[in-house]
Design an enzyme around this catalytic site. Structure first.
Site, PDB file in Angstrom:
ATOM      1  CG  PHE A   1      -0.287   0.452   2.642  1.00  0.00           C
ATOM      2  CD1 PHE A   1       0.211  -0.391   3.273  1.00  0.00           C
ATOM      3  CD2 PHE A   1      -0.442   1.894   2.824  1.00  0.00           C
ATOM      4  CE1 PHE A   1       0.912  -0.049   4.545  1.00  0.00           C
ATOM      5  CE2 PHE A   1       0.436   2.193   4.070  1.00  0.00           C
ATOM      6  CZ  PHE A   1       0.854   1.201   4.850  1.00  0.00           C
ATOM      7  CE  LYS A   2       4.910   1.484   4.965  1.00  0.00           C
ATOM      8  NZ  LYS A   2       4.583   0.102   4.981  1.00  0.00           N
TER       9      LYS A   2
END
Ligand SMILES: *Cc1c(COP(=O)(O)O)cnc(C)c1O
Length: 432
Positions: free
Chosen positions: A106-107
């Site tokens: 998700f980063k």
């Protein structure tokens, strides 16, 4: 939009300053002076809007006129180039897949948006910008990939030697170009400490233009609010949302709180932690007691001093009861994580990664302890292939490695090894 430091509510900077400096000069974290609500009609119309349109609307609330709309649109189009599908497991649980970006975590949302925002802000300056980032695994690859080849910016990735997975390490040590990997003989907390110290080091400040890319940077948090709205759009139920967030530094959870403040009908957040249990302990005792981090299977959550806690406390005006009314939290061991991965595979034919598995455990735990029939949306923060060894141990079968991950496994690692002594880093950095 004005931003204040969590250490000083009376001094404000603009969005550009908050993004470019990362951390406030007093060591605090930046927060917007108000989180502007989205109109009711925006929420009603959400299902007719594209992911990009949703994102532009939200980002614009945080940025105002500091980036003109066409440019913001471009930044978002170039950052959010992948979907975040919601997958139903059953009537109780859904999985929000946040791993469809280039580094499978998700980063990517935050890192790609931040890189392009910074690129926009430094266009007219002739001094190089140095991004310092401490990583326990996933931040490094997301940030390095997000900034790769961005003009005028160098990235220094500090990571704990031997404490990140091979795949994670390959993802940020094989890029070359403007990306430098620094291997620290120590823990993630050592890396984070060095970065924090460099930011307040007057000698360095005088010589190098620096910024941070950890989850402390407000430009990482803003794009993390996008997918909470995207999940709402895809979800069948339109009220009483519950999000379960596998948490380490609590950036993802903080972004969820922004989304709620903007009007997303979230009832509850579940903060799932591994045995680094600072946050659930804080909720139950009211005492924030940072500890050295412990190594676990969900290593991107191995954080002993969650930096966004100061933001969370601030958002709730330091009212613990308020925090507890919105956030439920619990901690789970590596053993439980392994059996959860197996259980999800067997019951739902879904291969979940160790971070998502900690989320699944917390979601089950919440269902057991709280009478609440609402569906829980579990954020799946990484692709299982990034943690193939753990997942294979749990399910007894091979995990398929996506091509974009496989490619970097064959490239040569380039890193500089130094001790956890701040001065050694300083000496290297000043002369680099
Ligand atoms: C960083 C990370 C987390 C923790 O997110 P925070 O915002 O630091 O709480 C969870 N899972 C994965 C896979 C991560 O990379």
């Amino acid at each position: 939009m004005k931003y204040y430091s969590t250490n000083n509510k009376n001094e404000f900077v603009d969005f550009k300053t908050a993004v470019m400096s990362g951390l406030a000069s007093d060591g605090g974290l930046f927060l917007p002076d108000r989180i502007p609500p989205l109109s009711k009609s925006f929420l009603d119309e959400l299902s007719n809007l594209s992911t990009i349109e949703i994102a532009v609307n939200i980002a614009d609330k945080f940025i105002d006129d500091e980036i003109e709309n066409n440019t913001l649109q471009k930044i978002i189009e170039q950052s959010i180039t992948f979907p975040s599908p919601l997958v139903e497991l059953n009537e109780s649980f859904s999985i929000l897949e946040l791993f469809h970006g280039p580094t499978l975590a998700f980063k990517d949302f935050g890192a790609r948006f931040m890189a392009r925002t910074m690129e926009h802000f430094i266009k007219d300056e002739n001094e190089e910008l140095n991004i310092l980032v401490a990583t326990s695994g996933d931040t490094g690859s997301a940030v390095a990939n997000g900034f790769l080849g961005v003009e005028g910016i160098n990235v220094f990735v500090l990571y704990p030697s031997g404490k990140v997975s091979k795949i994670q390490e390959q993802q940020f040590t094989t890029l070359g170009n403007n990306i430098k990997a620094i291997e620290i003989e120590g823990t993630f907390d050592d890396c984070q400490k060095i970065v924090k110290q460099a930011f307040v080091d007057k000698e360095i400040i005088g010589r190098k233009k620096m910024s941070s890319a950890n989850s402390i940077n407000i430009a990482r948090l803003i794009p993390q609010t996008f997918y909470y709205f995207d999940a709402f759009k895809q979800n069948r139920e339109k009220d009483n949302l519950i999000f379960c967030v596998p948490s380490g530094n609590f950036g993802n959870l903080t972004a969820g709180l922004f989304a709620k403040k903007m009007g997303l009908p979230v009832n509850k957040f579940i903060a799932a932690t591994n045995s680094n249990d600072i946050f659930p302990k804080y909720l139950s005792s009211g005492i924030f007691h940072p500890k050295p981090s412990k190594k676990t299977y969900s290593n991107a959550m191995d954080v002993g001093n969650p930096s966004n806690l100061s933001r969370i406390i601030d958002l709730f005006n330091n009212d613990l009861d308020e925090i507890k009314s919105v956030i439920y939290s619990n901690t789970f061991s590596d053993e439980e994580t392994l059996s959860a991965i197996a259980e999800v595979r067997n019951e739902f034919e879904y291969v979940i990664d160790p971070h998502g598995a900690v989320g699944y455990l917390a979601a089950l735990d919440y269902k057991k302890n709280v009478t609440d029939s609402s569906r829980i949306i579990i954020l799946e923060t990484a692709h299982a292939a990034k943690f193939a060894d753990v997942v294979e141990k749990a399910i007894g079968e091979k995990v398929i490695i996506p091509v974009r991950l496989e490619e970097c496994m064959h490239k040569e690692k380039q890193s500089i090894m130094i001790s956890n002594d701040y001065n050694e880093f300083k000496n290297y950095f000043i002369h680099s």
